[in-house]
Write a protein that holds these residues in place. Structure first.
Motif, PDB file in Angstrom:
ATOM      1  N   ALA A 279       3.016  -2.677   4.054  1.00  0.00           N
ATOM      2  CA  ALA A 279       2.983  -2.487   5.507  1.00  0.00           C
ATOM      3  C   ALA A 279       2.215  -3.658   6.102  1.00  0.00           C
ATOM      4  CB  ALA A 279       2.305  -1.171   5.860  1.00  0.00           C
ATOM      5  N   LEU A 280       2.744  -4.221   7.189  1.00  0.00           N
ATOM      6  CA  LEU A 280       2.141  -5.386   7.833  1.00  0.00           C
ATOM      7  C   LEU A 280       2.101  -5.184   9.332  1.00  0.00           C
ATOM      8  CD1 LEU A 280       4.688  -6.551   5.790  1.00  0.00           C
ATOM      9  CD2 LEU A 280       3.159  -8.478   5.923  1.00  0.00           C
ATOM     10  N   LEU A 281       1.187  -5.877   9.984  1.00  0.00           N
ATOM     11  CA  LEU A 281       1.156  -5.939  11.441  1.00  0.00           C
ATOM     12  C   LEU A 281       1.194  -7.408  11.826  1.00  0.00           C
ATOM     13  CD1 LEU A 281       0.918  -4.485  14.181  1.00  0.00           C
ATOM     14  CD2 LEU A 281      -1.555  -4.809  13.997  1.00  0.00           C
ATOM     15  N   TYR A 282       2.234  -7.789  12.582  1.00  0.00           N
ATOM     16  CA  TYR A 282       2.405  -9.165  13.042  1.00  0.00           C
ATOM     17  C   TYR A 282       2.055  -9.285  14.514  1.00  0.00           C
ATOM     18  CZ  TYR A 282       5.233 -10.524   8.954  1.00  0.00           C
ATOM     19  OH  TYR A 282       5.684 -10.822   7.696  1.00  0.00           O
ATOM     20  N   TRP A 283       1.616 -10.464  14.928  1.00  0.00           N
ATOM     21  CA  TRP A 283       1.519 -10.869  16.324  1.00  0.00           C
ATOM     22  C   TRP A 283       2.613 -11.920  16.490  1.00  0.00           C
ATOM     23  CZ3 TRP A 283      -0.246  -9.576  20.898  1.00  0.00           C
ATOM     24  CH2 TRP A 283      -0.333 -10.538  21.909  1.00  0.00           C
ATOM     25  N   GLY A 284       3.735 -11.542  17.135  1.00  0.00           N
ATOM     26  CA  GLY A 284       4.860 -12.468  17.242  1.00  0.00           C
ATOM     27  C   GLY A 284       5.905 -11.949  18.201  1.00  0.00           C
ATOM     28  N   THR A 285       7.150 -12.346  17.973  1.00  0.00           N
ATOM     29  CA  THR A 285       8.240 -12.009  18.893  1.00  0.00           C
ATOM     30  C   THR A 285       8.770 -10.595  18.712  1.00  0.00           C
ATOM     31  OG1 THR A 285       9.971 -12.767  17.391  1.00  0.00           O
ATOM     32  CG2 THR A 285       9.008 -14.425  18.894  1.00  0.00           C
ATOM     33  N   GLY A 286       8.447  -9.962  17.584  1.00  0.00           N
ATOM     34  CA  GLY A 286       8.990  -8.647  17.271  1.00  0.00           C
ATOM     35  C   GLY A 286      10.154  -8.730  16.300  1.00  0.00           C
ATOM     36  N   ALA A 287      10.628  -9.939  16.010  1.00  0.00           N
ATOM     37  CA  ALA A 287      11.698 -10.121  15.024  1.00  0.00           C
ATOM     38  C   ALA A 287      11.130  -9.883  13.625  1.00  0.00           C
ATOM     39  CB  ALA A 287      12.272 -11.529  15.125  1.00  0.00           C
ATOM     40  N   ASP A 288      12.018  -9.649  12.668  1.00  0.00           N
ATOM     41  CA  ASP A 288      11.588  -9.419  11.288  1.00  0.00           C
ATOM     42  C   ASP A 288      10.735 -10.567  10.773  1.00  0.00           C
ATOM     43  OD1 ASP A 288      13.013  -7.082  11.325  1.00  0.00           O
ATOM     44  OD2 ASP A 288      14.661  -7.821  10.094  1.00  0.00           O
ATOM     45  N   ALA A 289       9.597 -10.215  10.191  1.00  0.00           N
ATOM     46  CA  ALA A 289       8.693 -11.178   9.542  1.00  0.00           C
ATOM     47  C   ALA A 289       8.408 -12.388  10.420  1.00  0.00           C
ATOM     48  CB  ALA A 289       9.264 -11.602   8.188  1.00  0.00           C
ATOM     49  N   ASN A 290       8.155 -12.166  11.719  1.00  0.00           N
ATOM     50  CA  ASN A 290       7.916 -13.258  12.650  1.00  0.00           C
ATOM     51  C   ASN A 290       6.501 -13.219  13.190  1.00  0.00           C
ATOM     52  OD1 ASN A 290       7.806 -13.917  15.803  1.00  0.00           O
ATOM     53  ND2 ASN A 290       9.086 -15.403  14.741  1.00  0.00           N
ATOM     54  N   GLY A 291       5.824 -14.347  13.163  1.00  0.00           N
ATOM     55  CA  GLY A 291       4.529 -14.477  13.795  1.00  0.00           C
ATOM     56  C   GLY A 291       3.387 -14.583  12.812  1.00  0.00           C
ATOM     57  N   THR A 292       2.209 -14.214  13.280  1.00  0.00           N
ATOM     58  CA  THR A 292       0.978 -14.285  12.501  1.00  0.00           C
ATOM     59  C   THR A 292       0.641 -12.898  11.989  1.00  0.00           C
ATOM     60  OG1 THR A 292       0.180 -16.091  13.893  1.00  0.00           O
ATOM     61  CG2 THR A 292      -1.466 -14.904  12.599  1.00  0.00           C
ATOM     62  N   ILE A 293       0.357 -12.782  10.701  1.00  0.00           N
ATOM     63  CA  ILE A 293      -0.006 -11.485  10.126  1.00  0.00           C
ATOM     64  C   ILE A 293      -1.444 -11.155  10.510  1.00  0.00           C
ATOM     65  CG2 ILE A 293      -0.383 -10.202   7.996  1.00  0.00           C
ATOM     66  CD1 ILE A 293       1.873 -11.868   6.744  1.00  0.00           C
ATOM     67  N   LEU A 294      -1.617 -10.013  11.176  1.00  0.00           N
ATOM     68  CA  LEU A 294      -2.956  -9.546  11.561  1.00  0.00           C
ATOM     69  C   LEU A 294      -3.580  -8.684  10.474  1.00  0.00           C
ATOM     70  CD1 LEU A 294      -2.255  -8.523  15.268  1.00  0.00           C
ATOM     71  CD2 LEU A 294      -3.160 -10.694  14.402  1.00  0.00           C
ATOM     72  N   GLY A 295      -2.753  -7.987   9.713  1.00  0.00           N
ATOM     73  CA  GLY A 295      -3.248  -7.135   8.638  1.00  0.00           C
ATOM     74  C   GLY A 295      -2.113  -6.740   7.726  1.00  0.00           C
ATOM     75  N   THR A 296      -2.417  -6.540   6.444  1.00  0.00           N
ATOM     76  CA  THR A 296      -1.391  -6.151   5.488  1.00  0.00           C
ATOM     77  C   THR A 296      -1.990  -5.311   4.373  1.00  0.00           C
ATOM     78  OG1 THR A 296       0.368  -6.966   4.049  1.00  0.00           O
ATOM     79  CG2 THR A 296      -1.633  -8.278   4.145  1.00  0.00           C
ATOM     80  N   THR A 297      -1.177  -4.422   3.841  1.00  0.00           N
ATOM     81  CA  THR A 297      -1.579  -3.652   2.665  1.00  0.00           C
ATOM     82  C   THR A 297      -1.260  -4.465   1.426  1.00  0.00           C
ATOM     83  OG1 THR A 297       0.595  -2.621   2.329  1.00  0.00           O
ATOM     84  CG2 THR A 297      -0.961  -1.470   3.796  1.00  0.00           C
ATOM     85  N   ALA A 298      -1.764  -4.019   0.303  1.00  0.00           N
ATOM     86  CA  ALA A 298      -1.299  -4.552  -0.972  1.00  0.00           C
ATOM     87  C   ALA A 298       0.081  -3.942  -1.228  1.00  0.00           C
ATOM     88  CB  ALA A 298      -2.261  -4.160  -2.087  1.00  0.00           C
ATOM     89  N   ALA A 299       0.884  -4.600  -2.046  1.00  0.00           N
ATOM     90  CA  ALA A 299       2.160  -4.016  -2.458  1.00  0.00           C
ATOM     91  C   ALA A 299       1.847  -2.759  -3.260  1.00  0.00           C
ATOM     92  CB  ALA A 299       2.951  -5.012  -3.289  1.00  0.00           C
ATOM     93  N   THR A 300       2.414  -1.622  -2.856  1.00  0.00           N
ATOM     94  CA  THR A 300       2.092  -0.325  -3.443  1.00  0.00           C
ATOM     95  C   THR A 300       3.359   0.321  -3.992  1.00  0.00           C
ATOM     96  OG1 THR A 300       0.310  -0.079  -1.830  1.00  0.00           O
ATOM     97  CG2 THR A 300       1.031   1.908  -2.961  1.00  0.00           C
ATOM     98  N   ALA A 301       3.277   0.851  -5.210  1.00  0.00           N
ATOM     99  CA  ALA A 301       4.437   1.432  -5.886  1.00  0.00           C
ATOM    100  C   ALA A 301       4.969   2.648  -5.138  1.00  0.00           C
ATOM    101  CB  ALA A 301       4.072   1.824  -7.312  1.00  0.00           C
ATOM    102  N   LEU A 302       6.292   2.674  -4.979  1.00  0.00           N
ATOM    103  CA  LEU A 302       6.993   3.814  -4.399  1.00  0.00           C
ATOM    104  C   LEU A 302       7.621   4.656  -5.502  1.00  0.00           C
ATOM    105  CD1 LEU A 302       8.964   2.094  -1.496  1.00  0.00           C
ATOM    106  CD2 LEU A 302       7.131   3.761  -1.244  1.00  0.00           C
ATOM    107  N   THR A 303       7.848   5.924  -5.180  1.00  0.00           N
ATOM    108  CA  THR A 303       8.593   6.827  -6.045  1.00  0.00           C
ATOM    109  C   THR A 303       9.866   7.196  -5.304  1.00  0.00           C
ATOM    110  OG1 THR A 303       6.496   7.703  -6.877  1.00  0.00           O
ATOM    111  CG2 THR A 303       8.476   9.014  -7.296  1.00  0.00           C
TER     112      THR A 303
END
Length: 131
Positions: free
Chosen positions: A18-42
């Motif tokens: 999960a990430l929070l960007y400051w950008g245009t709102g497009a996918d993976a656009n802008g500056t990352i303000l915060g992110t989780t570690a990659a976490t295993a899903l079931t």
């Protein structure tokens, strides 16, 4: 910011970030303000999750600074209880410099690394300015 919804993770779900960007709102656009570690899903179908974030402005203007913290919680059939809560940031918090005079938005996003077919549905998104 509080977001709640459901997720379906396919037979080979991989990890979620999960990430929070400051950008245009497009996918993976802008500056990352915060992110989780990659976490295993079931693998699972229509399982609930909730993302809670607090974003604090430390400095205004074109050299603005934002700091973010929060957590992702999910049904234990989606993310094992031993992996929760999933913290944002994954390690030590730091303010991020961004241009707060730009016409940008805060854009929460989730990235799944598994096989195609996983789906995230948002049922409720609450954004509240505290001052």
């Amino acid at each position: 910011m509080r977001i709640w919804g459901q997720m379906t993770a396919v037979a080979t779900p991989g990890n979620i970030t999960a990430l929070l960007y400051w950008g245009t709102g497009a996918d993976a656009n802008g500056t990352i303000l915060g992110t989780t570690a990659a976490t295993a899903l079931t693998a699972g179908t229509a399982l609930s999750w909730e993302l809670d974030l607090l974003i604090r402005c430390r400095t205004l203007g074109s050299g603005g600074a934002l700091i973010t913290h929060g957590m992702l919680n999910a049904n234990v059939s989606l993310i094992a209880s031993t992996l929760q809560p999933v913290m944002i940031p994954a390690s030590s918090a730091a303010a991020v410099t961004v241009d707060l005079t730009a016409n940008n938005v805060m854009s929460p996003q989730m990235i799944a690394s598994g096989s195609a077919g996983s789906a995230v549905i948002v049922h409720d998104y609450t954004y509240e300015a505290l001052n």
